[in-house]
Design a protein around this motif. Structure first.
Motif, PDB file in Angstrom:
ATOM      1  N   GLN A 109       0.847  -1.191   0.000  1.00 54.25           N
ATOM      2  CA  GLN A 109       0.000   0.000   0.000  1.00 54.25           C
ATOM      3  C   GLN A 109       0.885   1.244   0.000  1.00 54.25           C
ATOM      4  O   GLN A 109       2.002   1.229   0.527  1.00 54.25           O
ATOM      5  CB  GLN A 109      -0.926   0.019   1.214  1.00 54.25           C
ATOM      6  CG  GLN A 109      -2.096  -0.933   1.127  1.00 54.25           C
ATOM      7  CD  GLN A 109      -3.140  -0.681   2.199  1.00 54.25           C
ATOM      8  OE1 GLN A 109      -2.869  -0.065   3.230  1.00 54.25           O
ATOM      9  NE2 GLN A 109      -4.360  -1.158   1.955  1.00 54.25           N
ATOM     10  N   LYS A 111       0.638   5.934  -0.827  1.00 57.22           N
ATOM     11  CA  LYS A 111      -0.209   7.093  -1.110  1.00 57.22           C
ATOM     12  C   LYS A 111      -0.137   7.434  -2.596  1.00 57.22           C
ATOM     13  O   LYS A 111       0.952   7.537  -3.158  1.00 57.22           O
ATOM     14  CB  LYS A 111       0.206   8.305  -0.278  1.00 57.22           C
ATOM     15  CG  LYS A 111      -0.727   9.510  -0.492  1.00 57.22           C
ATOM     16  CD  LYS A 111      -0.492  10.601   0.534  1.00 57.22           C
ATOM     17  CE  LYS A 111       0.678  11.482   0.185  1.00 57.22           C
ATOM     18  NZ  LYS A 111       0.758  12.690   1.039  1.00 57.22           N
ATOM     19  N   VAL A 113      -1.148  10.311  -5.381  1.00 58.32           N
ATOM     20  CA  VAL A 113      -1.576  11.692  -5.614  1.00 58.32           C
ATOM     21  C   VAL A 113      -1.889  11.840  -7.095  1.00 58.32           C
ATOM     22  O   VAL A 113      -1.050  11.527  -7.949  1.00 58.32           O
ATOM     23  CB  VAL A 113      -0.496  12.704  -5.193  1.00 58.32           C
ATOM     24  CG1 VAL A 113      -0.961  14.128  -5.504  1.00 58.32           C
ATOM     25  CG2 VAL A 113      -0.159  12.577  -3.716  1.00 58.32           C
ATOM     26  N   ILE A 121      -5.637  15.460  -5.630  1.00 56.27           N
ATOM     27  CA  ILE A 121      -6.258  14.649  -4.576  1.00 56.27           C
ATOM     28  C   ILE A 121      -5.279  13.551  -4.190  1.00 56.27           C
ATOM     29  O   ILE A 121      -4.438  13.133  -5.002  1.00 56.27           O
ATOM     30  CB  ILE A 121      -7.594  14.026  -5.035  1.00 56.27           C
ATOM     31  CG1 ILE A 121      -7.382  13.124  -6.270  1.00 56.27           C
ATOM     32  CG2 ILE A 121      -8.621  15.108  -5.325  1.00 56.27           C
ATOM     33  CD1 ILE A 121      -8.603  12.323  -6.648  1.00 56.27           C
ATOM     34  N   ASP A 122      -5.353  13.089  -2.961  1.00 53.65           N
ATOM     35  CA  ASP A 122      -4.495  11.986  -2.549  1.00 53.65           C
ATOM     36  C   ASP A 122      -5.314  10.965  -1.781  1.00 53.65           C
ATOM     37  O   ASP A 122      -6.293  11.304  -1.101  1.00 53.65           O
ATOM     38  CB  ASP A 122      -3.321  12.495  -1.710  1.00 53.65           C
ATOM     39  CG  ASP A 122      -3.753  13.169  -0.435  1.00 53.65           C
ATOM     40  OD1 ASP A 122      -3.935  12.465   0.577  1.00 53.65           O
ATOM     41  OD2 ASP A 122      -3.907  14.416  -0.445  1.00 53.65           O
ATOM     42  N   LEU A 123      -4.931   9.710  -1.888  1.00 50.90           N
ATOM     43  CA  LEU A 123      -5.630   8.620  -1.208  1.00 50.90           C
ATOM     44  C   LEU A 123      -4.686   7.439  -1.053  1.00 50.90           C
ATOM     45  O   LEU A 123      -3.687   7.314  -1.779  1.00 50.90           O
ATOM     46  CB  LEU A 123      -6.873   8.208  -1.984  1.00 50.90           C
ATOM     47  CG  LEU A 123      -6.696   7.692  -3.419  1.00 50.90           C
ATOM     48  CD1 LEU A 123      -7.918   6.857  -3.814  1.00 50.90           C
ATOM     49  CD2 LEU A 123      -6.534   8.844  -4.400  1.00 50.90           C
ATOM     50  N   ILE A 124      -5.002   6.582  -0.074  1.00 52.55           N
ATOM     51  CA  ILE A 124      -4.238   5.366   0.139  1.00 52.55           C
ATOM     52  C   ILE A 124      -4.754   4.301  -0.825  1.00 52.55           C
ATOM     53  O   ILE A 124      -5.969   4.101  -0.961  1.00 52.55           O
ATOM     54  CB  ILE A 124      -4.361   4.875   1.591  1.00 52.55           C
ATOM     55  CG1 ILE A 124      -3.867   5.960   2.544  1.00 52.55           C
ATOM     56  CG2 ILE A 124      -3.567   3.592   1.792  1.00 52.55           C
ATOM     57  CD1 ILE A 124      -2.424   6.371   2.345  1.00 52.55           C
ATOM     58  N   VAL A 125      -3.832   3.605  -1.496  1.00 49.88           N
ATOM     59  CA  VAL A 125      -4.221   2.640  -2.522  1.00 49.88           C
ATOM     60  C   VAL A 125      -3.434   1.342  -2.358  1.00 49.88           C
ATOM     61  O   VAL A 125      -2.394   1.297  -1.680  1.00 49.88           O
ATOM     62  CB  VAL A 125      -3.964   3.209  -3.937  1.00 49.88           C
ATOM     63  CG1 VAL A 125      -4.858   4.390  -4.217  1.00 49.88           C
ATOM     64  CG2 VAL A 125      -2.495   3.585  -4.112  1.00 49.88           C
ATOM     65  N   ASP A 138      -8.262   0.885  -5.590  1.00 50.74           N
ATOM     66  CA  ASP A 138      -8.731   1.458  -4.329  1.00 50.74           C
ATOM     67  C   ASP A 138      -8.795   0.346  -3.290  1.00 50.74           C
ATOM     68  O   ASP A 138      -8.968  -0.833  -3.612  1.00 50.74           O
ATOM     69  CB  ASP A 138     -10.082   2.144  -4.504  1.00 50.74           C
ATOM     70  CG  ASP A 138     -11.209   1.153  -4.686  1.00 50.74           C
ATOM     71  OD1 ASP A 138     -11.751   0.689  -3.678  1.00 50.74           O
ATOM     72  OD2 ASP A 138     -11.531   0.840  -5.863  1.00 50.74           O
ATOM     73  N   THR A 139      -8.647   0.720  -2.030  1.00 52.51           N
ATOM     74  CA  THR A 139      -8.520  -0.277  -0.957  1.00 52.51           C
ATOM     75  C   THR A 139      -9.859  -0.868  -0.538  1.00 52.51           C
ATOM     76  O   THR A 139      -9.890  -1.901   0.135  1.00 52.51           O
ATOM     77  CB  THR A 139      -7.849   0.362   0.269  1.00 52.51           C
ATOM     78  OG1 THR A 139      -8.613   1.488   0.683  1.00 52.51           O
ATOM     79  CG2 THR A 139      -6.436   0.794  -0.045  1.00 52.51           C
ATOM     80  N   ILE A 145      -7.732   1.956 -10.559  1.00 57.12           N
ATOM     81  CA  ILE A 145      -7.693   3.416 -10.711  1.00 57.12           C
ATOM     82  C   ILE A 145      -6.840   3.789 -11.920  1.00 57.12           C
ATOM     83  O   ILE A 145      -7.237   4.607 -12.758  1.00 57.12           O
ATOM     84  CB  ILE A 145      -7.138   4.085  -9.441  1.00 57.12           C
ATOM     85  CG1 ILE A 145      -8.046   3.782  -8.242  1.00 57.12           C
ATOM     86  CG2 ILE A 145      -6.981   5.586  -9.648  1.00 57.12           C
ATOM     87  CD1 ILE A 145      -7.502   4.293  -6.926  1.00 57.12           C
ATOM     88  N   TYR A 170       0.483  11.359 -11.987  1.00 57.29           N
ATOM     89  CA  TYR A 170       0.260  10.385 -10.922  1.00 57.29           C
ATOM     90  C   TYR A 170       1.556  10.253 -10.116  1.00 57.29           C
ATOM     91  O   TYR A 170       2.628  10.031 -10.678  1.00 57.29           O
ATOM     92  CB  TYR A 170      -0.112   9.021 -11.500  1.00 57.29           C
ATOM     93  CG  TYR A 170      -1.364   9.031 -12.336  1.00 57.29           C
ATOM     94  CD1 TYR A 170      -2.616   8.881 -11.751  1.00 57.29           C
ATOM     95  CD2 TYR A 170      -1.297   9.191 -13.720  1.00 57.29           C
ATOM     96  CE1 TYR A 170      -3.776   8.902 -12.518  1.00 57.29           C
ATOM     97  CE2 TYR A 170      -2.444   9.214 -14.498  1.00 57.29           C
ATOM     98  CZ  TYR A 170      -3.682   9.070 -13.893  1.00 57.29           C
ATOM     99  OH  TYR A 170      -4.817   9.086 -14.657  1.00 57.29           O
TER     100      TYR A 170
END
Length: 677
Positions: A109, A111, A113, A121-125, A138-139, A145, A170
């Motif tokens: 996993q 981050k 962006v 935007i940023d998210l954990i993937v 996506d988790t 994605i 990305y």
């Protein structure tokens, strides 16, 4: 069947390993033939490679590798989706590894962006890497994605991967110090993208820059500055020039836009890859060359300093900068002296709300600031002043420099001894004083004779310009009188030196004054270009460089590579203490009782000479001749003032004016009364 498989079959058909079954670790053999792995364990049907969807590999401390197979397998006629085979693997070179490498999956996993010009935007993937692609999911719903393929251009900077499509950028930011995948088969571009590699402050055209961390992408002819993930500035390298590289590693860059307008900003760190490309691009330009007149404020903002129309202009760009009128400068104070390339000063400005501007400047810039500001404030008075007024000021300054050259070494020695006495232990104190005093006294004895001979000769050359006559006899008389005075002082110095010579076993050799002070004595703070433009007669003045002095900082810097903690017996320490005390007593007698008298005598000798020469200067002459004389003297007064105000040695805030004041502070001294202190 590819070459790896064919090689595997040729080299070894049967292989030993382990099978994990119902929680048990079972030793077994397996073999490979024609796209099928056969496990020599009853109940396990042959495994077709095409039935293996992916493989996860785990390494144990023992060197044992676990191949976790996901797909469709049959054990005892029942379908299962997972199977584990373990084998000792060396250098990823076993048959099993070669057979399965195209199926191997690495997961973690991180981050993600996603950035555009408008937003990010940023998210954990979840990240899944195979031999030919990296899939980002996506988790929660495990939906794709974005997918990076092995042929896509991917930029790598430590633990950050950057790539893009037609719409957005990305960024994959991993928590480890590096990317946890083997990317050797991917199209990785190294040493081009540098994530959060430095900070920036200053201006770029009308854009104000003040970022602690920025990223850079360096191309052959272009530089991208990432102020944020999607906020990118694109610059042509030919528009950039390195102006100043500071001791802290930061670098000032000059940017020239298409309209030939310049702006300045600072990188807190300049990448070697970027520096090389900037220098190449800049050297190809016709107007290549570094800017010397760059100053830095305490926040790191750079400015080009220029003097125009009686104002000091601090220019960063068309939008940013400030101006200080020279007549509003109430003083220039040296706050910190790191080196000749970096001196922190405080300019007191009567028109500013803050009242003070703190700037890091080069020594040459400081000399210009001091000299030109002095000139602007005093020059209007020159027109009103008479030749007598200017000559009187000249004589006072020359007397100051004569006293400084003759006795400045003694004043600095006195000051240095006090500092050592305050800060060192008894034994260290004696060793420091011994070596400092020995070398300073030795140089002082040489200086007295040199100054006595050379100072009158230098004075003769200078005064000949505005006296318009040669008075050789009087200068020779001055030499004789100073040599006589020197011989009187030498008696005291010999007494001190004899006490120190008894401790020769503890004296550390050092470079001679000529080699230590070579750079200092040759330095000139001359603003000839600006002064000549104002119609002032220019020409170097040699009086201030007749002799050099040894300060405590210079002494200590030359001892930095010498082992101080010498092993000396207790009786030697007692001997050192005895002779140091004796030498200090003699030195204090010289400084407290005899020095005011010698200052008085030296001033008398000089003023006797100046009074004799004054009648030639003040003889009837035309207004035009008087104007030439006044400008010539004022020109030299400016340089004397500059030199008096500049730091005496690197790392110290003491200047010649401080030393002269120290020499003159005994108010009951006849010498002090004579020169008006």
């Amino acid at each position: 069947m590819n070459n790896d498989y064919e090689s595997a079959l040729r080299n070894s058909f049967f292989h030993k390993g382990f099978l994990v079954y119902n929680g048990d670790l079972i030793r077994t053999d397996y073999s490979y033939h024609d796209g099928v792995i056969t496990v020599q364990e009853a109940g396990i049907q042959p495994i077709a490679l095409e039935s293996i969807l992916e493989v996860k590999v785990e390494e144990f401390d023992t060197g044992l590798y676990n191949f976790h197979l996901l797909g469709i397998f049959y054990i005892n006629n029942q379908m299962v989706n997972e199977l584990e085979i373990r084998q000792y693997n060396r250098h990823n070179n076993t048959v099993l590894w070669k057979l399965l490498k195209n199926k191997i999956v690495e997961e973690c996993q991180c981050k993600l962006v996603i950035a555009t010009e408008e937003k990010s935007i940023d998210l954990i993937v979840d990240v899944k890497k195979t031999e030919d692609k990296i899939t980002i999911k996506d988790t929660v719903y495990k939906r794709n994605i974005v997918i990076f393929h092995k042929d896509d251009e991917i930029y790598l900077s430590n633990n950050v991967i950057v790539t893009s499509d037609e719409k957005q950028l990305y960024y994959l930011l991993f928590s480890e110090n590096e990317v946890p995948f083997d990317l050797s088969t991917y199209n990785i571009v190294k040493d081009r993208y540098f994530y959060e590699c430095c900070g920036v402050s200053g201006s770029l055209n009308d854009l104000k820059l003040n970022e602690d961390k920025i990223s850079l992408m360096v191309f052959d002819e272009e530089l991208w500055i990432f102020l944020d993930y999607g906020d990118i500035l694109s610059l042509n390298l030919a528009q950039l020039a390195v102006c100043l590289q500071r001791d802290d590693g930061s670098t000032v860059i000059q940017f020239t836009n298409q309209h030939n307008m310049k702006s300045y900003f600072t990188f807190t760190k300049l990448l070697e890859e970027l520096e090389t490309k900037i220098e190449k691009a800049w050297n190809d330009r016709e107007d290549s060359g570094n800017q010397k007149n760059i100053v830095i404020d305490e926040t790191g903002d750079p400015y080009l300093i220029e003097y125009r129309d009686e104002e000091w202009c601090f220019y960063q760009s068309n939008e940013y900068g400030f101006v200080i009128s020279a007549v509003n400068i109430m003083g220039i104070k040296i706050v910190e002296h790191r080196s000749s390339e970096e001196i922190l000063i405080a300019i007191r400005d009567s028109s500013s709300v803050e009242n003070e501007h703190r700037l890091y400047v080069r020594e040459s810039v400081l000399a210009d600031l001091i000299g030109i500001t002095y000139m602007v404030k005093k020059f209007p008075l020159v027109k009103e002043a008479s030749v007598t007024d200017l000559y009187t000021s000249w004589c006072r300054q020359i007397n100051d420099y004569l006293i400084y050259n003759l006795f400045g070494q003694l004043a600095l020695l006195h000051k240095g001894i006090k500092k050592i006495m305050e800060n060192e232990s008894v034994n260290d104190k004696n060793h420091q004083i011994l070596n400092f005093m020995y070398h300073a006294i030795k140089e002082q004895r040489k200086l007295l004779d040199i100054i006595s001979i050379e100072f009158p000769k230098a004075l003769s050359r200078e005064e000949e310009i505005f006296l318009q006559t040669k008075q050789v006899e009087k200068y020779e008389w001055m030499q004789t009188q100073l040599l006589t005075l020197s011989s009187q002082i030498q008696r005291h110095l010999t007494e001190i030196e004899q006490s120190l010579n008894a401790l020769s076993f503890a004296i550390i050799p050092r470079k001679t004054m000529n080699s230590v002070q070579k750079d200092k004595s040759n330095k000139s703070y001359w603003t000839a270009g600006i002064l000549a433009g104002l119609g002032i007669v220019t020409g170097g003045i040699s009086l201030v460089a007749v002799g050099g002095v040894l300060g405590l900082n210079t002494h200590l810097s030359n001892q930095s590579n010498i082992k101080r903690n010498q092993i000396i017996e207790e009786n030697d320490n007692s001997k050192i203490d005895f002779y140091i005390t004796k030498a200090l007593d003699s030195f204090e007698h010289l400084m407290q009782n005899m020095l005011p008298y010698y200052i008085y005598q030296a001033s008398n000798i000089y003023y006797s000479t100046s009074r004799h020469h004054g009648k030639f200067l003040l003889k009837d002459s035309s207004l035009e001749e008087d104007d030439i004389k006044k400008k010539a003297m004022f020109n030299r007064l400016i340089e004397l003032y500059i030199t008096k105000s500049m730091p005496l040695e690197e790392g110290s805030l003491v200047n010649r004016a401080d030393v002269i004041e120290e020499l003159m502070k005994s108010r009951d001294s006849n010498a002090a009364i004579l020169i008006g202190y």
